[in-house]
Design an enzyme around this catalytic site. Sequence first.
Site, mmCIF file in Angstrom:
data_model
loop_
_atom_site.group_PDB
_atom_site.id
_atom_site.type_symbol
_atom_site.label_atom_id
_atom_site.label_comp_id
_atom_site.label_asym_id
_atom_site.label_seq_id
_atom_site.Cartn_x
_atom_site.Cartn_y
_atom_site.Cartn_z
ATOM 1 N N GLY A 1 0.766 -0.973 -0.153
ATOM 2 C CA GLY A 1 0.330 -0.086 0.142
ATOM 3 C C GLY A 1 0.773 1.307 0.145
ATOM 4 O O GLY A 1 2.110 1.196 -0.235
ATOM 5 N N ASN A 2 0.238 2.401 0.045
ATOM 6 C CA ASN A 2 0.779 3.511 0.300
ATOM 7 C C ASN A 2 0.317 4.493 1.390
ATOM 8 O O ASN A 2 -0.706 4.372 1.876
ATOM 9 C CB ASN A 2 0.847 4.252 -0.969
ATOM 10 C CG ASN A 2 -0.413 4.877 -1.566
ATOM 11 O OD1 ASN A 2 -1.162 5.608 -1.251
ATOM 12 N ND2 ASN A 2 -0.839 3.944 -2.758
#
Length: 224
Positions: A29-30
């Site tokens: 993810g980020n």
Amino acid sequence: PRPRDLAGLHVVVSAGGTREPLDPVRFLGNRSSGKQGVALARAAAERGARVTLVAAHVEVPTDGLAVTAVETASEMALAVESAAEVADVVIMAAAVADYRPETVSEAKIKKEQDVDGLTLRLVKNPDILRGLAALGRPGLTVVGFAAETAPDREALLELGRAKARRKGADLLVVNAVGWTAGFGADDTAVVMLDADGGIVAEADGSKRVVADAILDRVVALRPR
Ligand code: C5P
């Protein structure tokens, strides 16, 4: 109060960070919070637009908005592309994963007792923004973002200009990100570029203030 200068327009906004699964319990993810995209959706709605928010992982409330929830970049591509068919404006504020794991393990990936490293093979995701811009559909205004780490303004603009030309969006909103700035912050500063990389506007302040400045440019770009 703002003018209802987006009345009659259908605006699609993507927001948040995609999550690319590795196995049933893990993902890549980020740090995107979704704050800028949700601020854009709210601002557009208040200015009279019909708004569809395509939301990946977001950390702010989306109450009162018409939300299509997605997880991965591929799901976001499907949702945005189908919403875009009947849209006048698409704003890609989401932080979309450029790559995803080549395979998703059905079972939780186990730690190997005698092996110290693990190699993940990633494959490229479709570039939603580039695809929409390449359609060149008359009457569709396409806005993208470029979140870049750069040592100074000139380096940031250089990255932005290259991305503007590569993506072909009508408007590219460039902002600096880093360990502390950008993703998750309440305030932001942006430079808006046209498809040739020329500067058309700048804005800073709360993400809501910046959202309205972006929408001002969208209004200016609309065919009349
Ligand atoms: O190439 P990069 O990820 O920096 O581009 C950022 C812009 O492109 C954002 O507007 C983002 O929403 C969009 N994007 C996309 N599809 C991808 C990757 C990014 O639409 N696979």
